[in-house]
Design an enzyme around this catalytic site. Sequence first.
Site, PDB file in Angstrom:
ATOM      1  N   ASP A  21       0.829  -1.204   0.000  1.00 21.49           N
ATOM      2  CA  ASP A  21       0.000   0.000   0.000  1.00 21.49           C
ATOM      3  C   ASP A  21       0.867   1.259   0.000  1.00 21.49           C
ATOM      4  O   ASP A  21       1.960   1.252   0.574  1.00 21.49           O
ATOM      5  CB  ASP A  21      -0.907  -0.031   1.243  1.00 21.49           C
ATOM      6  CG  ASP A  21      -2.087   0.903   1.101  1.00 21.49           C
ATOM      7  OD1 ASP A  21      -2.317   1.437   0.000  1.00 21.49           O
ATOM      8  OD2 ASP A  21      -2.784   1.115   2.109  1.00 21.49           O
ATOM      9  N   HIS A  38       2.478   3.312  -9.169  1.00 21.72           N
ATOM     10  CA  HIS A  38       2.376   1.865  -9.398  1.00 21.72           C
ATOM     11  C   HIS A  38       3.586   1.349 -10.177  1.00 21.72           C
ATOM     12  O   HIS A  38       4.070   0.250  -9.919  1.00 21.72           O
ATOM     13  CB  HIS A  38       1.069   1.527 -10.124  1.00 21.72           C
ATOM     14  CG  HIS A  38      -0.152   1.821  -9.306  1.00 21.72           C
ATOM     15  ND1 HIS A  38      -0.233   1.482  -7.964  1.00 21.72           N
ATOM     16  CD2 HIS A  38      -1.324   2.425  -9.604  1.00 21.72           C
ATOM     17  CE1 HIS A  38      -1.415   1.870  -7.488  1.00 21.72           C
ATOM     18  NE2 HIS A  38      -2.081   2.453  -8.458  1.00 21.72           N
ATOM     19  N   LEU A 131      12.253 -19.839  -4.471  1.00 20.86           N
ATOM     20  CA  LEU A 131      11.122 -19.103  -3.884  1.00 20.86           C
ATOM     21  C   LEU A 131       9.846 -19.279  -4.721  1.00 20.86           C
ATOM     22  O   LEU A 131       9.883 -19.167  -5.943  1.00 20.86           O
ATOM     23  CB  LEU A 131      11.506 -17.611  -3.851  1.00 20.86           C
ATOM     24  CG  LEU A 131      10.447 -16.597  -3.442  1.00 20.86           C
ATOM     25  CD1 LEU A 131      10.125 -16.731  -1.960  1.00 20.86           C
ATOM     26  CD2 LEU A 131      10.938 -15.167  -3.731  1.00 20.86           C
TER      27      LEU A 131
END
Length: 241
Positions: A21, A38, A131
Site C-alpha cells: 500500500d 504503481h 522461492l
Amino acid sequence: MPSDKRNGLAAVPRHIAFIMDGNGRWAKKRGLPRTAGHREGARTLRRLIRDLSDIGVEYATFYCFSTENWKRSDEEVSSLMKLLEDNLDDLVNYKDENIRLRFIGGRERLSDVLNKKMEDSERNSLSHTGLTVTLAINYGGRDDIVRAAKKAAQMCLNGEISPEDITEEMFTPLLQTEDIPDVDLLIRTGGELRISNYLNWQISYSELYFTDTLWCDFDKNELMKAIDDFNSRERRYGDAK
Ligand code: FPP
C-alpha cells in the site's frame, strides 16, 4: 513454521505475504500521477523478490489487485492491468532466479493476453525449486473461501464426500493457495491497520506487521526490520504459555 537459511542468523519466516500500500501517496508527494506510483511499486516488487530469494524465504505472496480495486478510475485500473500485461516476465524474473510463479484470484475478468501470460509462466516455472512467488490478482479472501465452499458442495452433490467429511484439513487445499502453507508473517506498508480482504483463511495465525513506510520506499533494510520483529514474537497458536 519458520525456516533457518539466513546464514545461521535468526530464523526466516517460511511464508511472507505483502499488502503493498501507498503507491498513490508516494506519487502524490512528488507531484506525479498515481500510475507513476504503481510503476515505481512494480520496481520495488522486483527488487524485493530478489532479496526474499537471497535470504531463503520459501513463499512470498503479493496483493497486486483486489476484487475491490475495480472500483478505481478506469484509467488507474487499465494502467495496473497494462503494467501486468507488459511486464509480467520482467516483474518476476522466474527464468533466471529458479522462482516458481503462481497466481491466485478470479481470472474471468482478466484479459486474454494476461491470462495467457499467467498460464505460460505458471507452466514454465512449475519445476523450479526456489522461492514460490504468488501474485494475487483480482483476489479477495472471501471470494477465495466462497469458491472453495462451492467445490466442497459440488463434491457432496457428486457423492464423493458427505457434509460431515468437511474439515479444516480437507477444506484448506480447496482454496486457491492449495498446497501453499499458511502465512507466517503479513506485512502491510503505507500506514493503514487493516487486512482488506486478503488471505482471510490463510492468515488466521500469522504475525501482523504494519509500517508507515510507503511500498515504493520499502527495501531490504525494512524487510529485515520486519523479520527481526517477527522473531521477537512468541507464537503459541492458541496454546497457553
Ligand atoms: C495500493 O496502493 C497498491 C495497489 C492497489 C496496487 C499494488 C501494485 C503494485 C505494487 C505494482 C505491482 C503490481 C502490479 C499490478 C504490476 P494505493 O494505490 O492504494 O496507494 P495509496 O493508499 O497511497 O492511494
